[in-house]
Design an enzyme around this catalytic site. Structure first.
Site, PDB file in Angstrom:
ATOM      1  N   HIS A 172       4.395  74.858  63.473  1.00  0.00           N
ATOM      2  CA  HIS A 172       5.321  74.482  64.540  1.00  0.00           C
ATOM      3  C   HIS A 172       4.524  74.351  65.842  1.00  0.00           C
ATOM      4  CE1 HIS A 172       5.001  78.712  65.512  1.00  0.00           C
ATOM      5  NE2 HIS A 172       5.459  79.026  64.319  1.00  0.00           N
ATOM      6  N   HIS A 184       1.885  76.968  66.681  1.00  0.00           N
ATOM      7  CA  HIS A 184       0.579  76.807  66.034  1.00  0.00           C
ATOM      8  C   HIS A 184      -0.223  75.698  66.740  1.00  0.00           C
ATOM      9  CE1 HIS A 184       2.832  78.390  62.369  1.00  0.00           C
ATOM     10  NE2 HIS A 184       1.834  79.234  62.485  1.00  0.00           N
TER      11      HIS A 184
END
Ligand code: PAF
Length: 283
Positions: free
Chosen positions: A34, A37
């Protein structure tokens, strides 16, 4: 984008790059990537020539088998997302369980000066042995100069710093700010599994943390914790597992506030069967 499943082939590729003085940063993940990250990857790209992203759902860090089975595995989507960030400066390592563990899927036993016994360690049996085992192995395989971890898992971040210190691993650990959705919910791969109703109430977690922070200015940790417990009693869709105000270095719960210490509030909450964690810096 280069993608490897095998550690020997990955090392060969990275050695070629290191041989021509390319610096290597590392973002270990369990996939289901997501924006949180991606912010780690972008920080890595700002500070290194190449960023290795590992995508590996590590079986030894799960104390709950159902959670392991249900953990989202979305390799193709993850790789496509990483390609939107950089096609040529990201290397993906998505190993099999065998590539990491061989025939023995078990964790090493670690002592992290007691950090492992607090909060997540008290509620998730063997969790930090599993994290320590996989992160140490990944560091030995990738041999990065810097590795990036999010502060959402603040206890994990402190434990990895301790792992590096105690085992004298040649890597710099970089802690990165928590990424949040616009309504304040901390980004997590587990959010994908929330029902609509649970997703709607989940931002309350950060709202309560922010108010707890304000209250900690004038009230004791015990009083703040009592207030937090009351708030969750009013919301039947969320079940508080723990709320702790702790010293950031020892992670021990604060008994008496001291001006010379730095504190954080930590929380774990069940939204249905999804366990969410979050934390906030207090001073
Ligand atoms: O934070 C995570 O996603 C995992 O605990 C990590 C660090 C990738 C180890 O499996």
């Amino acid at each position: 984008m280069k993608q490897f499943q095998n550690k020997t082939e990955l090392s060969r590729h990275l050695n070629t790059l290191k041989g021509v003085n390319k610096s290597v940063g590392f973002v270990p993940t369990m996939g289901a990537l997501h924006q949180g990250h991606l912010s780690l990857v972008n920080r890595g790209l700002d500070e290194n020539d190449i960023v290795v992203v590992s995508i590996f759902v590590n079986p030894t860090q799960f104390d709950n088998q159902e959670d392991l089975v249900k953990y989202p595995r979305t390799l193709k989507t993850d790789v496509d997302l990483l390609k939107t960030v950089s096609e040529d400066r990201i290397v993906v390592y998505a190993p099999t369980v065998e590539d990491i563990y061989g025939d023995h899927v078990e964790s090493q036993s670690f002592k992290f000066d007691g950090l492992e016994n607090e909060m997540e360690g008290a509620y998730r049996d063997g969790h930090f042995d599993g994290v320590g085992t996989v992160v140490k192995r990944l560091f030995e395989i990738v041999e990065p100069q810097k590795a990036y971890f999010g502060e959402k898992d603040f206890q994990q971040l402190q434990i990895i710093r301790k792992l590096v210190e105690l085992h004298k691993l040649p890597v710099n650990i970089v802690g990165c700010n928590i990424s949040r959705a616009s309504d304040g919910l901390a980004m997590s791969s587990r959010n994908k599994r929330l029902t609509k109703a649970h997703r709607n109430v989940a931002p309350l977690i950060f709202k309560i943390l922010k108010t707890a922070k304000a209250k900690f200015g004038t009230k004791s940790a015990k009083k703040v914790a009592e207030w937090v417990e009351k708030q969750f009693q009013k919301e039947p869709l969320l079940e508080l597992e723990y709320f702790t105000i702790a010293d950031v270095t020892t992670l021990k719960p604060v008994k008496r506030k001291s001006k010379n210490k730095t504190y954080r509030a930590f929380i774990a909450v069940y939204a249905g069967d999804i366990r969410l964690i979050d934390n906030i810096a207090l001073n």
